[in-house]
Design an enzyme around this catalytic site. Sequence first.
Site, short mmCIF file in Angstrom:
data_model
loop_
_atom_site.label_atom_id
_atom_site.label_comp_id
_atom_site.label_asym_id
_atom_site.label_seq_id
_atom_site.Cartn_x
_atom_site.Cartn_y
_atom_site.Cartn_z
N ARG A 1 -64.19 31.27 -4.78
CA ARG A 1 -63.05 31.18 -5.70
C ARG A 1 -62.36 32.54 -5.87
NH1 ARG A 1 -64.24 26.48 -5.10
NH2 ARG A 1 -64.11 24.83 -6.66
N SER B 1 -62.24 22.30 -12.58
CA SER B 1 -63.31 23.15 -13.13
C SER B 1 -62.68 24.25 -13.98
CB SER B 1 -64.10 23.80 -12.01
OG SER B 1 -64.70 22.85 -11.20
N GLU C 1 -62.38 30.04 -14.63
CA GLU C 1 -61.80 29.95 -13.30
C GLU C 1 -60.29 29.73 -13.40
OE1 GLU C 1 -60.49 27.55 -10.14
OE2 GLU C 1 -62.28 26.43 -10.70
N1 EPU Z 1 -73.96 18.76 -13.08
C1 EPU Z 1 -74.55 18.44 -14.27
N2 EPU Z 1 -73.75 18.11 -15.31
C2 EPU Z 1 -72.40 18.09 -15.21
C3 EPU Z 1 -71.79 18.43 -14.00
C4 EPU Z 1 -72.60 18.77 -12.93
O1 EPU Z 1 -75.77 18.43 -14.40
O2 EPU Z 1 -71.76 17.74 -16.21
C5 EPU Z 1 -74.82 19.05 -11.91
C6 EPU Z 1 -74.75 17.90 -10.90
O3 EPU Z 1 -75.66 16.90 -11.21
C7 EPU Z 1 -75.08 18.60 -9.61
C8 EPU Z 1 -74.48 19.98 -9.80
O4 EPU Z 1 -74.32 20.15 -11.20
O5 EPU Z 1 -76.46 18.74 -9.45
C9 EPU Z 1 -73.18 20.17 -9.07
O6 EPU Z 1 -72.22 19.24 -9.55
P1 EPU Z 1 -70.92 18.86 -8.68
O7 EPU Z 1 -71.31 18.35 -7.34
O8 EPU Z 1 -70.07 17.98 -9.51
O9 EPU Z 1 -70.20 20.24 -8.40
P2 EPU Z 1 -69.84 21.47 -9.36
O10 EPU Z 1 -70.61 22.66 -8.91
O11 EPU Z 1 -69.95 21.08 -10.79
C10 EPU Z 1 -68.01 22.38 -7.73
C11 EPU Z 1 -66.58 22.84 -7.80
C12 EPU Z 1 -65.66 21.63 -7.87
C13 EPU Z 1 -65.89 20.76 -6.64
C14 EPU Z 1 -67.37 20.34 -6.60
C15 EPU Z 1 -67.73 19.59 -5.35
C16 EPU Z 1 -66.59 25.02 -8.86
C17 EPU Z 1 -66.23 25.82 -10.08
N3 EPU Z 1 -66.36 23.70 -8.94
O12 EPU Z 1 -68.30 21.72 -8.96
O13 EPU Z 1 -64.32 22.12 -7.83
O14 EPU Z 1 -65.08 19.61 -6.65
O15 EPU Z 1 -68.21 21.53 -6.63
O16 EPU Z 1 -67.81 20.47 -4.29
O17 EPU Z 1 -67.06 25.58 -7.87
C18 EPU Z 1 -62.41 22.73 -9.11
O18 EPU Z 1 -62.54 23.88 -8.63
O19 EPU Z 1 -61.48 22.46 -9.91
C19 EPU Z 1 -63.39 21.71 -8.76
C20 EPU Z 1 -63.36 20.50 -9.32
#
Ligand code: EPU
Length: 338
Positions: free
Chosen positions: A164, A238, A334
């Site tokens: 990012r 995010s 972010e």
């Molecule tokens: N999780 C939780 N609770 C929540 C959300 C997530 O426990 O409320 C856990 C999930 O169960 C999983 C882990 O966190 O084990 C990762 O969750 P997820 O796959 O949804 O990805 P993220 O790390 O929360 C990142 C990006 C997203 C992108 C997703 C998929 C960042 C800041 N965000 O989210 O990007 O869509 O991975 O690759 O890196 C964005 O930048 O606007 C965005 C949506």
Amino acid sequence: MKLFQNYPLQDITTFHAKVFAKYYTVFSSPEFLRQILSSTEVKSMPFILLGGGSNVLFTGDFNGVIIRNAIEGIEVISQDDNSIIIKANAGEKWHDFVLYCVNRNYGGVENLSLIPGTVGAGPIQNIGAYGVELKDVLYEVEAMNIHTLEIRKFTNAECKFGYRDSIFKNVEKGNYIILSVTFKLTKNAKVNVSYGSLSKELEAMGITNPTIKDVSNTVIKIRSSKLPDPDKIGNAGSFFKNPVIPNEEFDRIKEIHPDIAYFPATTGHTKLAAGWLIEQCGWKGRRIGDAGVHKDQALVLVNYANATGKEIYELSTQIIASVKEKFGVELEREVNIF
Ligand code: EPU
């Protein structure tokens, strides 16, 4: 150049907070942008460049000019049997560009399906999702220097991409306006389904040998199931970055919280899932007035209807404080705050 006065930003930012800019103008070519940047009115006040408005939060009215990039168009630069170089202008909608590629079987951006915003915003924060980042497919960026009005090309390496992050958020912050992004995509695509939730979903659907289109459709399905549609509920994706911490610190936290969600990161570091941290602090689904934490993804803050930018910002401050207190980890926003 047409300058609109006292312009509402509610409909051109995806948080849909009620704020106004003193002035607003749009450009559809580099020449128009040059005119805008050399005009005496614009030179006398601060300005903010806006693409799709999907990664910004205004905490109050903006006493300057909002300049919106609307340069459109997609052009094939060159191709051979294996790869294709495509240039997309900065004002193109990102997802429209993804669909253009997916429908022609050009591989590389399918994991980035349905990300809101414009092509030009992508390199600034090196957009990423489901195992792919923009840096993996970006060939070069064309941008105008706002001081000299000269156009410069940045190679992938010169963009200094990180998680990012890019040169446009650091050393060159505010110095360049992105005009176009050129991509190197593959014609004999090997899809990337390494991301846990993506491979699980494909498996659940019985797809063993996914095509580019399968990957795109599956990403769209996952995103739609847990990320709110900004046209229905205001949000900017995010709100925080996933924090990257040294492994020693991670080991300390994992000992107390063995079920912590995390990803590998640069050597000696671990990336924590901020959504998990926020959920553990009890924020998921909570609402303060019209500002809230999304019920399906705690990393996303939402505006149910009439939250002000300030209220959303204050909610984010409370979240940062409670994650710091419980885990000793400092979350970083972010979304760009103005
Ligand atoms: N999780 C939780 N609770 C929540 C959300 C997530 O426990 O409320 C856990 C999930 O169960 C999983 C882990 O966190 O084990 C990762 O969750 P997820 O796959 O949804 O990805 P993220 O790390 O929360 C990142 C990006 C997203 C992108 C997703 C998929 C960042 C800041 N965000 O989210 O990007 O869509 O991975 O690759 O890196 C964005 O930048 O606007 C965005 C949506």
